[in-house]
Scaffold this motif. Structure first.
Motif, PDB file in Angstrom:
ATOM      1  N   ILE A 186      -9.379 -13.239  -4.253  1.00 52.60           N
ATOM      2  CA  ILE A 186     -10.245 -12.391  -3.740  1.00 52.60           C
ATOM      3  C   ILE A 186      -9.479 -11.233  -2.795  1.00 52.60           C
ATOM      4  N   SER A 187      -9.657 -10.155  -3.286  1.00 46.98           N
ATOM      5  CA  SER A 187      -9.216  -9.039  -2.515  1.00 46.98           C
ATOM      6  C   SER A 187     -10.255  -8.136  -1.856  1.00 46.98           C
ATOM      7  N   ILE A 188      -9.892  -7.532  -0.735  1.00 49.97           N
ATOM      8  CA  ILE A 188     -10.762  -6.671  -0.114  1.00 49.97           C
ATOM      9  C   ILE A 188     -10.299  -5.090  -0.527  1.00 49.97           C
ATOM     10  N   VAL A 189     -11.378  -4.477  -1.154  1.00 49.13           N
ATOM     11  CA  VAL A 189     -11.031  -2.925  -1.421  1.00 49.13           C
ATOM     12  C   VAL A 189     -11.283  -2.010  -0.522  1.00 49.13           C
ATOM     13  N   ARG A 235      -8.676  -1.633   5.684  1.00 48.18           N
ATOM     14  CA  ARG A 235      -7.582  -0.460   6.281  1.00 48.18           C
ATOM     15  C   ARG A 235      -6.343  -1.149   6.415  1.00 48.18           C
ATOM     16  N   GLU A 236      -6.242  -2.536   6.043  1.00 45.70           N
ATOM     17  CA  GLU A 236      -5.100  -3.332   5.852  1.00 45.70           C
ATOM     18  C   GLU A 236      -5.515  -4.313   4.783  1.00 45.70           C
ATOM     19  N   PRO A 237      -5.189  -3.811   3.380  1.00 47.75           N
ATOM     20  CA  PRO A 237      -5.714  -4.487   2.114  1.00 47.75           C
ATOM     21  C   PRO A 237      -4.850  -5.925   2.374  1.00 47.75           C
ATOM     22  N   SER A 238      -5.502  -6.956   1.955  1.00 46.36           N
ATOM     23  CA  SER A 238      -4.820  -8.217   1.859  1.00 46.36           C
ATOM     24  C   SER A 238      -5.700  -8.847   0.504  1.00 46.36           C
ATOM     25  N   SER A 239      -5.046  -9.983  -0.091  1.00 44.84           N
ATOM     26  CA  SER A 239      -5.549 -10.847  -1.091  1.00 44.84           C
ATOM     27  C   SER A 239      -5.683 -12.339  -0.552  1.00 44.84           C
ATOM     28  N   ILE A 240      -6.152 -13.049  -1.261  1.00 49.62           N
ATOM     29  CA  ILE A 240      -6.435 -14.494  -1.068  1.00 49.62           C
ATOM     30  C   ILE A 240      -6.621 -15.395  -2.315  1.00 49.62           C
ATOM     31  N   TYR A 241      -5.574 -16.250  -2.425  1.00 52.34           N
ATOM     32  CA  TYR A 241      -5.501 -17.080  -3.687  1.00 52.34           C
ATOM     33  C   TYR A 241      -6.224 -18.330  -3.178  1.00 52.34           C
ATOM     34  N   ILE A 242      -7.191 -18.814  -3.826  1.00 54.62           N
ATOM     35  CA  ILE A 242      -8.314 -19.838  -3.543  1.00 54.62           C
ATOM     36  C   ILE A 242      -8.364 -20.804  -4.867  1.00 54.62           C
ATOM     37  N   PRO A 243      -7.555 -22.001  -4.379  1.00 57.91           N
ATOM     38  CA  PRO A 243      -7.606 -22.917  -5.500  1.00 57.91           C
ATOM     39  C   PRO A 243      -8.959 -23.464  -5.995  1.00 57.91           C
ATOM     40  N   PRO A 244      -8.762 -24.190  -7.230  1.00 52.47           N
ATOM     41  CA  PRO A 244     -10.322 -25.072  -7.689  1.00 52.47           C
ATOM     42  C   PRO A 244     -10.611 -25.972  -6.735  1.00 52.47           C
ATOM     43  N   GLY A 245     -12.012 -25.992  -6.459  1.00 54.93           N
ATOM     44  CA  GLY A 245     -12.375 -26.954  -5.413  1.00 54.93           C
ATOM     45  C   GLY A 245     -12.793 -26.546  -4.037  1.00 54.93           C
ATOM     46  N   THR A 287       0.999  -1.081  -0.029  1.00 56.02           N
ATOM     47  CA  THR A 287       0.013   0.028  -0.070  1.00 56.02           C
ATOM     48  C   THR A 287       0.906   1.345   0.030  1.00 56.02           C
ATOM     49  N   TYR A 288       0.676   2.139  -0.782  1.00 55.24           N
ATOM     50  CA  TYR A 288       1.336   3.411  -0.710  1.00 55.24           C
ATOM     51  C   TYR A 288       0.385   4.688  -0.800  1.00 55.24           C
ATOM     52  N   ARG A 291      -4.495   6.537  -1.387  1.00 57.37           N
ATOM     53  CA  ARG A 291      -3.608   5.530  -1.311  1.00 57.37           C
ATOM     54  C   ARG A 291      -4.120   4.681  -2.314  1.00 57.37           C
ATOM     55  N   LEU A 292      -3.022   3.799  -2.869  1.00 56.24           N
ATOM     56  CA  LEU A 292      -3.000   3.226  -3.996  1.00 56.24           C
ATOM     57  C   LEU A 292      -2.453   1.663  -3.249  1.00 56.24           C
ATOM     58  N   PHE A 293      -3.211   0.742  -3.680  1.00 54.96           N
ATOM     59  CA  PHE A 293      -2.606  -0.777  -3.553  1.00 54.96           C
ATOM     60  C   PHE A 293      -2.728  -1.793  -4.407  1.00 54.96           C
ATOM     61  N   LYS A 294      -1.646  -2.642  -4.442  1.00 53.26           N
ATOM     62  CA  LYS A 294      -1.654  -3.578  -5.661  1.00 53.26           C
ATOM     63  C   LYS A 294      -2.011  -4.866  -5.152  1.00 53.26           C
ATOM     64  N   ALA A 295      -3.071  -5.261  -5.589  1.00 62.11           N
ATOM     65  CA  ALA A 295      -3.617  -6.637  -5.123  1.00 62.11           C
ATOM     66  C   ALA A 295      -2.921  -8.084  -5.480  1.00 62.11           C
ATOM     67  N   TYR A 296      -2.391  -7.831  -7.083  1.00 63.53           N
ATOM     68  CA  TYR A 296      -1.833  -8.941  -7.364  1.00 63.53           C
ATOM     69  C   TYR A 296      -0.606  -8.315  -8.533  1.00 63.53           C
ATOM     70  N   THR A 297       0.422  -8.930  -8.607  1.00 63.90           N
ATOM     71  CA  THR A 297       1.256  -8.802  -9.762  1.00 63.90           C
ATOM     72  C   THR A 297       2.026 -10.083 -10.170  1.00 63.90           C
ATOM     73  N   ALA A 298       1.979 -10.089 -11.581  1.00 64.69           N
ATOM     74  CA  ALA A 298       2.800 -11.375 -11.921  1.00 64.69           C
ATOM     75  C   ALA A 298       4.237 -11.091 -11.935  1.00 64.69           C
ATOM     76  N   ALA A 299       4.709  -9.717 -12.057  1.00 60.90           N
ATOM     77  CA  ALA A 299       5.998  -9.402 -12.155  1.00 60.90           C
ATOM     78  C   ALA A 299       6.892  -9.748 -10.754  1.00 60.90           C
ATOM     79  N   ASP A 300       6.335  -9.848  -9.703  1.00 65.54           N
ATOM     80  CA  ASP A 300       6.970  -9.630  -8.501  1.00 65.54           C
ATOM     81  C   ASP A 300       6.763 -11.106  -7.690  1.00 65.54           C
TER      82      ASP A 300
END
Length: 180
Positions: free
Chosen positions: A80-83, A112-122, A25-26, A32-41
């Motif tokens: 899933i990301s909370i905005v 207030r503390e952005p985070s993301s969750i990766y949820i696999p299939p199933g 988060t910046y 503020r700006l937040f990056k929920a996902y990046t393939a570059a990092d």
């Protein structure tokens, strides 16, 4: 999907393959700006993920959405990301061959503390909104397939929902979902 029909009570724990990460988060005088996902990092998110759909939902307080998943032949993983706002996320492992089959993972998310969750299939996913105007972002790595779209009843996790069920707001479709 072949699910044990006699399974009634999920256990609480960590679901295999689910990943949760804090979002960089910046902030400055503009906001503020937040990056929920990046393939570059790979330090932010180590699993490659190609987005085919991106959906944003806005929910009032006490709305429960779920428990949904997309199964074969078009199984889908999600990020899933909370905005904005606060939600309690519920993830139920429905993969019969998984070591964490029928394990329920509960994750509290706050904008207030952005985070993301990766949820696999199933994994069935749902959440309870704890604030008005809670905004959740869903990214899915497969196109939506109505014939592959499934869900399980919120009744399966009712003992873990932190709400008086009489005040919960739930769609007619979600009310009609069957148990396991």
């Amino acid at each position: 999907m072949n699910i044990d029909k006699d399974a009634r009570n999920p256990t609480i724990g960590i679901v295999k393959g689910v990943q949760v990460w804090s979002v960089p988060t910046y902030s400055d005088e503009r906001g503020r700006l937040f990056k929920a996902y990046t393939a570059a990092d790979s330090d932010i998110f180590p699993i490659p993920f190609k987005t085919y759909e991106h959906v944003i939902s806005e929910s009032n307080k006490n709305v429960f959405r779920g428990m949904h998943f997309q199964d074969s032949p078009h199984s889908a993983a999600k990020i899933i990301s909370i905005v904005k706002g606060r939600v309690i996320d519920y993830l139920l492992d429905l993969r019969p061959n998984s070591k964490t089959y029928l394990t329920l993972q509960i994750i509290e998310l706050s904008g207030r503390e952005p985070s993301s969750i990766y949820i696999p299939p199933g994994i069935a996913h749902g959440y309870l909104s704890n604030e008005d105007d809670s905004i959740v972002s869903y990214r899915q790595n497969a196109l939506f397939c109505p014939n592959c779209d499934y869900g399980v009843s919120w009744q399966i996790i009712r003992n873990f929902l932190r709400i008086d069920h009489e005040t919960m707001i739930i769609s007619e479709r979600d009310q009609d979902l069957m148990g396991l």
